[in-house]
Design an enzyme around this catalytic site. Structure first.
Site, PDB file in Angstrom:
ATOM      1  N   HIS A  92       0.497   7.196   6.726  1.00 48.13           N
ATOM      2  CA  HIS A  92      -0.489   7.245   5.665  1.00 48.13           C
ATOM      3  C   HIS A  92      -1.093   5.869   5.380  1.00 48.13           C
ATOM      4  O   HIS A  92      -0.246   4.835   5.721  1.00 48.13           O
ATOM      5  CB  HIS A  92       0.214   7.776   4.265  1.00 48.13           C
ATOM      6  CG  HIS A  92      -0.679   8.160   3.006  1.00 48.13           C
ATOM      7  ND1 HIS A  92      -1.140   7.276   2.282  1.00 48.13           N
ATOM      8  CD2 HIS A  92      -1.042   9.395   3.136  1.00 48.13           C
ATOM      9  CE1 HIS A  92      -2.261   8.035   1.689  1.00 48.13           C
ATOM     10  NE2 HIS A  92      -1.802   9.344   1.897  1.00 48.13           N
ATOM     11  N   ASP A 130       1.900  16.447   3.831  1.00 48.47           N
ATOM     12  CA  ASP A 130       1.375  17.771   5.057  1.00 48.47           C
ATOM     13  C   ASP A 130       2.657  18.108   5.813  1.00 48.47           C
ATOM     14  O   ASP A 130       2.742  18.961   6.709  1.00 48.47           O
ATOM     15  CB  ASP A 130       0.287  17.456   5.701  1.00 48.47           C
ATOM     16  CG  ASP A 130      -0.756  17.096   5.164  1.00 48.47           C
ATOM     17  OD1 ASP A 130      -1.354  17.939   4.406  1.00 48.47           O
ATOM     18  OD2 ASP A 130      -1.713  16.135   5.179  1.00 48.47           O
TER      19      ASP A 130
HETATM   20  N1  COA Z   1       2.736   9.009  15.041  1.00 47.39           N
HETATM   21  C1  COA Z   1       2.570   8.057  15.670  1.00 47.39           C
HETATM   22  N2  COA Z   1       2.262   6.874  15.448  1.00 47.39           N
HETATM   23  C2  COA Z   1       1.431   6.413  14.281  1.00 47.39           C
HETATM   24  C3  COA Z   1       1.395   7.769  13.553  1.00 47.39           C
HETATM   25  C4  COA Z   1       1.847   8.867  13.765  1.00 47.39           C
HETATM   26  N3  COA Z   1       1.767   9.855  12.829  1.00 47.39           N
HETATM   27  N4  COA Z   1       0.459   7.265  12.156  1.00 47.39           N
HETATM   28  C5  COA Z   1       0.419   6.008  12.607  1.00 47.39           C
HETATM   29  N5  COA Z   1       0.875   5.561  13.848  1.00 47.39           N
HETATM   30  C6  COA Z   1       0.927   4.236  14.251  1.00 47.39           C
HETATM   31  C7  COA Z   1      -0.648   3.741  14.722  1.00 47.39           C
HETATM   32  O1  COA Z   1      -0.829   4.214  16.328  1.00 47.39           O
HETATM   33  C8  COA Z   1      -0.654   2.441  14.592  1.00 47.39           C
HETATM   34  O2  COA Z   1      -0.134   1.601  15.802  1.00 47.39           O
HETATM   35  P1  COA Z   1      -0.412   0.393  16.168  1.00 47.39           P
HETATM   36  O3  COA Z   1      -0.510  -0.582  14.948  1.00 47.39           O
HETATM   37  O4  COA Z   1       0.363  -0.060  17.341  1.00 47.39           O
HETATM   38  O5  COA Z   1      -1.752   0.643  16.601  1.00 47.39           O
HETATM   39  C9  COA Z   1       0.105   2.008  13.321  1.00 47.39           C
HETATM   40  O6  COA Z   1       0.938   3.256  13.552  1.00 47.39           O
HETATM   41  C10 COA Z   1      -0.735   2.050  12.164  1.00 47.39           C
HETATM   42  O7  COA Z   1      -1.489   3.250  11.932  1.00 47.39           O
HETATM   43  P2  COA Z   1      -2.959   3.476  11.838  1.00 47.39           P
HETATM   44  O8  COA Z   1      -3.727   4.387  12.417  1.00 47.39           O
HETATM   45  O9  COA Z   1      -3.581   2.263  11.999  1.00 47.39           O
HETATM   46  O10 COA Z   1      -2.990   3.779  10.315  1.00 47.39           O
HETATM   47  P3  COA Z   1      -4.001   4.290   9.623  1.00 47.39           P
HETATM   48  O11 COA Z   1      -3.731   3.935   8.117  1.00 47.39           O
HETATM   49  O12 COA Z   1      -5.475   4.180   9.941  1.00 47.39           O
HETATM   50  O13 COA Z   1      -4.010   6.057   9.665  1.00 47.39           O
HETATM   51  C11 COA Z   1      -3.094   8.320   9.329  1.00 47.39           C
HETATM   52  C12 COA Z   1      -3.077   6.868   8.771  1.00 47.39           C
HETATM   53  C13 COA Z   1      -2.474   9.120   8.260  1.00 47.39           C
HETATM   54  C14 COA Z   1      -4.386   8.801   9.641  1.00 47.39           C
HETATM   55  C15 COA Z   1      -2.335   8.281  10.403  1.00 47.39           C
HETATM   56  O14 COA Z   1      -0.682   7.787  10.094  1.00 47.39           O
HETATM   57  C16 COA Z   1      -1.908   9.489  11.186  1.00 47.39           C
HETATM   58  O15 COA Z   1      -2.747   9.582  12.058  1.00 47.39           O
HETATM   59  N6  COA Z   1      -0.952  10.145  11.004  1.00 47.39           N
HETATM   60  C17 COA Z   1      -0.920  11.724  11.429  1.00 47.39           C
HETATM   61  C18 COA Z   1      -1.849  12.570  10.798  1.00 47.39           C
HETATM   62  C19 COA Z   1      -1.465  12.949   9.418  1.00 47.39           C
HETATM   63  O16 COA Z   1      -0.399  13.419   9.211  1.00 47.39           O
HETATM   64  N7  COA Z   1      -2.387  12.825   8.481  1.00 47.39           N
HETATM   65  C20 COA Z   1      -2.212  13.203   7.046  1.00 47.39           C
HETATM   66  C21 COA Z   1      -2.274  12.140   6.057  1.00 47.39           C
HETATM   67  S1  COA Z   1      -1.847  12.537   4.626  1.00 47.39           S
END
Ligand code: COA
Length: 431
Positions: A312, A369
């Site tokens: 998140h 979710d």
């Molecule tokens: N699975 C694997 N790796 C994940 C991850 C996941 N669900 N969520 C984040 N990461 C990793 C990213 O690849 C990133 O790695 P890095 O630092 O080596 O590049 C790190 O964790 C930070 O994540 P980031 O994508 O920068 O976080 P964000 O704040 O931009 O994105 C979400 C947040 C929710 C979009 C992201 O966690 C995600 O895509 N989750 C899965 C989708 C989901 O469940 N969405 C519902 C949200 S309520």
């Protein structure tokens, strides 16, 4: 309604290229601090660069407070745990949209008003018939929501508070009928009109599943649905809500703004994650339940795969909604006598991820979710309807946030800057 102005703090200084800008600072009621950088470009020539608005507050708001480090979520000051266990969805909707919980009389009047606006004209609902049978319900709902504005075309001016009040009720009251119409279209079934005398959740289930007059919704289903709707009702400046505000900042009407929020919600990184979680769990099941393989894939950047329902932007410890949903999931399945092997897979997956250093170091935890789909499945709601269910719950939040912005009267049109990295000027040479 409590809408305290932020308290001014000591000005901050930004020094860049020998130029100093004094920035006003201010503090919110929960001690969050902000620096007003709106004069930065004029004074120094610099803009801020903030990928994904991760460190940007485009607004102050008195609706929802979220502390991601401590797993706190409050609507108008009330903890989500208390609202989830003691309120109905319509009470929470009233709270979000009006600032205070309703008295008994106010609630009764609100419920009556919703009931009196819950029917969508059948000639409008024919709109659903033009879509292919397999059309995703989120696409249909986006179209239907903006389409509603055409019915009330002379009453959509955002500057008119009376119109806003009416449109807020209309949207909240009619969205269940639109959602059920999208579902019935996919099933090839006749639409069912709302029924008077039912509460919001029961009426929705009636429009979704009733096949004859004897249909009644078991109370455990009503309770589970009510809980899920409350947990999804608002989440401050998330992607879809920011979209609603951004679109609304151009003085677009409420229906158009909310329809844009629905499209933003559809994405698998936002509300679409609930559908993606279920598909992921089914995939793991088909693959023989290999949890370790899934975890390894999620850690491998080259795979392009993420553990859906995990992580998140703001919660870096736990998502309080996920905690409540996990407990509810066990209870709902138990009371309904359902055994879903996907719940075991989800629990094993969570356990494995929470022990893994990759997830620990990146502070990735189950979000809202992760378990919600298993409850929706127990309520017989199909996977492609999970995100519409999220939209149904989020409606009061979108409406409240749009209303706060429009009625606050100080929001400027949303218009971010960019740093251009394309060609510099070049001449067109022909022949
Ligand atoms: N699975 C694997 N790796 C994940 C991850 C996941 N669900 N969520 C984040 N990461 C990793 C990213 O690849 C990133 O790695 P890095 O630092 O080596 O590049 C790190 O964790 C930070 O994540 P980031 O994508 O920068 O976080 P964000 O704040 O931009 O994105 C979400 C947040 C929710 C979009 C992201 O966690 C995600 O895509 N989750 C899965 C989708 C989901 O469940 N969405 C519902 C949200 S309520």
């Amino acid at each position: 309604m409590n809408n305290t102005k932020p308290t001014p703090g000591k000005p901050a200084q930004i020094i860049v290229d020998g130029k100093t800008l004094e920035c006003p600072t201010f503090v919110g009621t929960e001690n969050e601090k902000a620096m007003d950088i709106s004069k930065l470009r004029d004074s120094t020539g610099y803009v801020t660069f903030d990928n994904g608005y991760a460190n940007t507050s485009p607004t102050t708001s008195s609706i929802t407070y979220l502390d991601g480090d401590n797993g706190i979520l409050q609507y108008r000051g009330y903890p989500i745990e208390q609202l989830a266990s003691q309120s109905t969805f319509l009470e929470v909707a009233f709270l979000l949209m009006n600032g205070e919980l309703p008295s008994k009389t106010e609630l009764e009047a609100f419920e009556k008003e919703i009931e009196s606006h819950q029917t969508v004209d059948e000639s409008f609902l024919k709109f659903f018939d033009i879509f292919p049978k397999k059309a995703h319900p989120m696409a249909m709902l986006t179209g239907a929501t903006v389409g509603l504005s055409t019915i009330y075309q002379t009453e959509v001016d955002p500057a008119n508070k009376d119109f806003t009040k009416k449109n807020a009720i209309r949207l909240l009251a009619q969205f269940p009928a639109l959602t059920a119409a999208a579902y019935r279209h996919g099933k090839g079934e006749k639409r069912v009109a709302p029924k008077k005398g039912l509460d919001y959740a029961s009426n929705f289930m009636h429009m979704m599943f009733s096949q004859n007059d004897s249909y009644s919704v078991p109370k455990e289903i009503v309770a589970a649905l009510n809980l899920l709707l409350i947990l999804h009702a608002d989440h401050e400046q998330n992607c879809s809500t920011s979209t609603v505000r951004l679109v609304g900042s151009s003085a677009a009407n409420l229906y158009a703004s909310v329809a844009a929020g629905i499209t933003a919600l559809w994405g698998p990184l936002h509300g679409g994650a609930n559908q993606a979680v279920m598909e992921m769990l089914e995939e793991i099941q088909k693959d023989g339940g290999d949890i370790a393989k899934t975890i390894a894939k999620a850690k491998d950047k080259a795979s392009g795969f993420k553990l859906m329902g995990f992580g998140h932007r703001v919660y870096k410890n736990f998502d309080p909604r996920a905690k409540i949903i996990k407990v509810a999931c066990d209870q709902v399945l138990k009371t309904m006598g359902i055994q879903n092997p996907l719940l075991d897979i989800a629990k094993k997956l969570e356990e494995a991820a929470l022990k893994d250093t990759y997830f620990i170091e990146k502070k990735l935890y189950p979000n809202v979710d992760f378990y919600s789909g298993i409850i929706y499945s127990a309520l017989k709601i199909p996977t492609d309807m999970f995100t519409p269910m999220f939209a149904l719950g989020r409606m009061p939040g979108w409406v409240a946030q749009w209303k706060e912005m429009v009625e606050g009267g100080t929001t400027k049109i949303g218009r971010p800057r960019q740093i251009y990295t394309g060609y510099t000027k070049r001449d067109l040479k022909r022949g």
